[in-house]
Scaffold this motif. Structure first.
Motif, short mmCIF file in Angstrom:
data_model
loop_
_atom_site.label_atom_id
_atom_site.label_comp_id
_atom_site.label_asym_id
_atom_site.label_seq_id
_atom_site.Cartn_x
_atom_site.Cartn_y
_atom_site.Cartn_z
N UNK A 36 0.83 -1.20 0.00
CA UNK A 36 0.00 0.00 0.00
C UNK A 36 0.87 1.25 0.00
N UNK A 37 0.46 2.25 -0.78
CA UNK A 37 1.19 3.52 -0.76
C UNK A 37 1.01 4.16 0.61
N UNK A 38 2.13 4.52 1.22
CA UNK A 38 2.09 5.09 2.56
C UNK A 38 2.87 6.40 2.59
N UNK A 39 2.59 7.16 3.62
CA UNK A 39 3.32 8.41 3.82
C UNK A 39 2.41 9.49 4.35
N UNK A 93 -11.05 17.21 -1.22
CA UNK A 93 -10.16 16.41 -2.06
C UNK A 93 -9.28 15.51 -1.20
N UNK A 94 -8.78 16.04 -0.08
CA UNK A 94 -7.94 15.23 0.81
C UNK A 94 -8.75 14.13 1.48
N UNK A 95 -10.00 14.42 1.78
CA UNK A 95 -10.87 13.38 2.35
C UNK A 95 -11.03 12.24 1.36
N UNK A 130 -9.99 8.22 1.73
CA UNK A 130 -10.93 7.14 1.49
C UNK A 130 -10.36 6.09 0.54
N UNK A 131 -9.65 6.56 -0.49
CA UNK A 131 -9.11 5.66 -1.50
C UNK A 131 -7.76 5.07 -1.10
N UNK A 132 -7.02 5.80 -0.27
CA UNK A 132 -5.66 5.37 0.09
C UNK A 132 -5.48 5.50 1.60
N UNK A 137 -2.24 6.66 3.38
CA UNK A 137 -1.74 8.04 3.29
C UNK A 137 -2.39 8.90 4.37
N UNK A 138 -1.58 9.51 5.20
CA UNK A 138 -2.07 10.47 6.18
C UNK A 138 -1.91 11.87 5.59
N UNK A 139 -2.93 12.70 5.75
CA UNK A 139 -2.88 14.04 5.17
C UNK A 139 -2.98 15.09 6.27
#
Length: 304
Positions: free
Chosen positions: A96-99, A117-119, A123-125, A128-130
């Motif tokens: 999984x893409x992480x970061x 957009x970040x939400x 949801x999709x990834x 990923x923490x934003x």
């Protein structure tokens, strides 16, 4: 002859503590995040400063703040932290893409366009923490403190890569009650003497927003550094606001004023740090921002 004590070696655990304090600003909050006590946080920070031979944190009015060296260390240590997390995930068979991706943006655009957009990214990834940092003041593009930054007009920064994100419109709006209490406004000449709601001139350091002089004889009756405060003042009938169309165009409490005659178009620029640690995650967030502005073009630029 006395010998100078050897400096302790740099520790990845000590760097993780510094990252936590840099993000949260307080030792106790960092301790809670890491599951250790605050005295351990202080001890590890002392050990890190001893290893570096210089301070990385200073106490400020709102908590601990990074020194110049501290900012450089955090910028590079974040790369290490993300790499360690990615290696651990791969070892467990998780690709999984992480970061963690931090986005800095003006308050109105950040809240109304970027936040949804970040939400969607979350949801999709889920790996990923934003983080969204909004501000009413110009953003510093010195190369640290963000992965992606949205600025008004042309971005200036030697250590960033900049590209146009979207154009947007500023238009005049007023409440129906305000308009009913004043003579009809049929041309720009009729604006003379009416109250303008806009930014505080003395604090307006974004050159591209210095638009008030163009409006001739209007006088600033209500000024704020915050676009949401400006919006509420217009709703309350304090005057005519020069507002972002994406905030005001579809507001049932507001009436456009001279929409075919008075419109200012500015540009949001997206900047990124080439050395950002979470390269894959940053690319996903960047693409999400471009999709967001494309899907909301009619709000950003009403009437085409």
């Amino acid at each position: 002859m006395p010998t100078t004590p050897a400096r302790p070696e740099l520790s990845a655990d000590d760097l993780r503590v510094l990252l936590a304090v840099a993000r949260l600003g307080r030792l106790t909050a960092a301790a809670d995040l890491l599951g250790i006590d605050h005295t351990t946080v202080r001890r590890r920070l002392d050990r890190l400063e001893a290893a570096l031979g210089a301070r990385v944190l200073d106490r400020g009015a709102d908590g601990w703040q990074l020194t110049g060296l501290g900012r450089d260390v955090v910028e590079r240590a974040a790369t290490l932290e993300d790499l360690l997390d990615q290696v651990a995930a791969i070892a467990e068979g998780d690709h999984t893409v992480r970061g963690t991706v931090r986005v800095a943006a003006p308050d109105g655009f950040g809240s109304l366009i970027i936040a949804p957009a970040l939400a969607g990214v979350r949801s999709e990834h889920p790996g990923i923490a934003v983080e969204l940092v909004t501000s009413t003041r110009p953003l510093s593009l010195r190369g640290s403190g963000f992965d992606l930054a949205v600025t008004i007009g042309q971005a200036a920064g030697a250590r960033v890569t900049a590209e146009p994100l979207t154009d947007y419109a500023l238009r005049l709006y007023a409440s129906a009650d305000y308009l009913a209490a004043h003579p009809p406004i049929r041309s720009a000449a009729d604006l003379a003497g009416l109250e303008l709601i806009f930014y505080v001139d003395a604090l307006l350091t974004v050159q591209e927003l210095d638009l008030a002089p163009v409006l001739g004889g209007m006088r600033t009756g209500f000024a704020s550094t915050n676009v949401f405060a400006q919006l509420e003042a217009v709703r309350a009938g304090a005057g005519i606001g020069l507002l972002h169309a994406f905030m005001a165009e579809n507001d049932p409490d507001l009436v456009p004023v001279l929409p075919d005659e008075v419109e200012f178009r500015l540009r949001f620029t997206l900047s990124s740090r080439p050395e950002s640690p979470a390269v894959g995650a940053v690319a996903i967030v960047r693409d999400a921002l471009f999709r967001a502005v494309a899907s909301r073009r009619a709000e950003l630029l009403p009437g085409g």
